[in-house]
Design an enzyme around this catalytic site. Sequence first.
Site, PDB file in Angstrom:
ATOM      1  N   GLU A 355      -1.306   0.933  -0.601  1.00  0.00           N
ATOM      2  CA  GLU A 355      -0.889   1.108  -1.996  1.00  0.00           C
ATOM      3  C   GLU A 355      -1.196  -0.091  -2.887  1.00  0.00           C
ATOM      4  O   GLU A 355      -0.356  -0.511  -3.676  1.00  0.00           O
ATOM      5  CB  GLU A 355       0.619   1.397  -2.055  1.00  0.00           C
ATOM      6  CG  GLU A 355       0.998   2.638  -1.289  1.00  0.00           C
ATOM      7  CD  GLU A 355       2.501   2.827  -1.172  1.00  0.00           C
ATOM      8  OE1 GLU A 355       2.952   3.961  -1.332  1.00  0.00           O
ATOM      9  OE2 GLU A 355       3.230   1.844  -0.910  1.00  0.00           O
TER      10      GLU A 355
HETATM   11  C1  TNX Z   1       5.125   4.417   1.249  1.00  0.00           C
HETATM   12  S1  TNX Z   1       3.584   4.424   3.619  1.00  0.00           S
HETATM   13  C2  TNX Z   1       4.931   3.091   1.598  1.00  0.00           C
HETATM   14  C3  TNX Z   1       6.077   2.194   1.677  1.00  0.00           C
HETATM   15  C4  TNX Z   1       7.347   2.880   1.289  1.00  0.00           C
HETATM   16  C5  TNX Z   1       7.390   4.251   1.890  1.00  0.00           C
HETATM   17  C6  TNX Z   1       8.659   4.990   1.669  1.00  0.00           C
HETATM   18  C7  TNX Z   1       3.140   3.087   3.144  1.00  0.00           C
HETATM   19  C8  TNX Z   1       2.072   2.501   3.914  1.00  0.00           C
HETATM   20  N1  TNX Z   1       3.750   2.569   2.049  1.00  0.00           N
HETATM   21  O1  TNX Z   1       5.857   1.062   0.872  1.00  0.00           O
HETATM   22  O2  TNX Z   1       8.433   2.113   1.715  1.00  0.00           O
HETATM   23  O3  TNX Z   1       6.328   4.999   1.360  1.00  0.00           O
HETATM   24  O4  TNX Z   1       8.698   6.188   2.368  1.00  0.00           O
END
Ligand code: TNX
Length: 540
Positions: A355
């Site tokens: 992300e």
């Molecule tokens: C997505 S999955 C994220 C996390 C969050 C999570 C909550 C991923 C690699 N990144 O930063 O905590 O969703 O479900």
Amino acid sequence: MKTRLQPLLFVLLGSFLFLSSCKKQASQEATEAFNSVIPKPLTIDISGGAFFLKSDAAIGIKPDNEKTRAVANYLAGLLKPATGFDLEIQSEDTKATIVLELTSDESGLGGEGYRLTVTDDQIVIRSSEPNGLFYGIQTLRQILPSAIEATNVQNASWEVATGEITDRPVYSWRGTMLDVARHFFGMEAVKRFIDYNAMYKMNKVHLHLTDDQGWRIEIKSWPNLTAHGGKTEVGGGTGGFFTQEQYAELVNYAQSRFITIIPEIDMPGHINSALASYGELNGGTVVPEEGRYKVVDANPVLDGKIKPTDLYIGTEVGWSTLRFEKESTMRFITDVIREISAITPGPWIHIGGDEAHVTKKSDYIAFVNKFTELAKANGKIMIGWEEIAQGDIDSTSISQHWHEPNYARMASEKGAKIIMSPSTKIYLDMQYDSTSRIGLHWAAYVEADDAYNWDIATHVEGVDEEAILGIEGPLWGETIDSMEDIEYLLFPRITAVAELGWTPAENRSWESYSYRTGRQAARWKSLGIDYHPSVKIPWK
Ligand code: TNX
């Protein structure tokens, strides 16, 4: 005389033979326990008799070495609280009540496989490696009465049904992740978390050590990361962090349970706690734009220096980034990867990579390539979340699938290895249903059956099955703040992670799994675990 005595002698001899062969039959409870092991073993043969563990029992080890002693001590420690027995460890003794034997005869079962044989007077666990002995012990735990998990002496009869179990896992990567960044969890909680994983034969625990909301691992060359960046957490609590010595203690604790700690430093996004600790890392101001965020170059300056960002206690994701072109960024990632590698004996280091919505795509790729190079230079294998597939990764890297099937296929095409953590199936932070008291549901509601009814090998079409290392269930920490919260989201779904990773698909069924899971409740109660009583499971 002779003829008159003969019938009597026959009767006496007959009753003697009858009585001596009349061994105790296993109770229904012990028989069911033998058939209810999670993850489901490869083969189970039950022979009908019963073994009873008594206070005069001893543990025999063969060969007598540091490794077999460590496993035997673990077993003695496990059995002590509930039984009150001080089981002696006997060197090179294959006649002892419980035998732990390393033998190349069982190498066919692999280093993690084992054979557990119970007769009416002896329990023998054999494996080619200590790992397998340890897993045999976890099975033994589950075929003893559930009171064995109690922390004080129980007035129980320690019966085990007789028979044989042979076992080995399908995947080499079986684990869960705990996010200690969004909310901090200390030594005791993480050790418990490790123990829960060990109980179900997991061999990896991934610690998400840094995120926007907190930096949780001491970096000696950048002390403000924890001194300042570790001070808070989601919602504004006091946060916390592990010193490198504490981290080493966790690594050792895990290792004694055949679990490797995978440390994650999340970069180049999810990085606000670092930007808040060192202004020199701050590459500009983040502003909202069309529901997303954007970094503008205006650097707020204070006393001639770039101002650090503010600490963050919210739960939004994807709005912070390191700036590739900055000299301080290069020093930072080099130092961090070097220090984490030095305190991590395992071969893996996780660099996050998820992300990074405000990192320029070209910079993101440059980051992944740089991380790959730094990990290699420090003798480590790089793991990243699925987005790293955009970088120049190859068979020496591992990509962790969580959301986008295309990234998994891309990683597979580049020859990288893959860990399966699909958010719609095995994100342990997802609510079970809309009534769950904690958890998120952006990916899905994940009930006990959703967590179980899928397959690691076939989940993403077009991924080379050979590339798949196994499974990891991530427990993100936005909504959890206590051991009870961890347990509520972890149990019962941890048993699904374990069985998907261990048991061949053709040996699995929801009917059998849900029945066996229902029978775990008594153990969890003995352990004081605050599990979620999912409506999908026939609890016993
Ligand atoms: C997505 S999955 C994220 C996390 C969050 C999570 C909550 C991923 C690699 N990144 O930063 O905590 O969703 O479900």
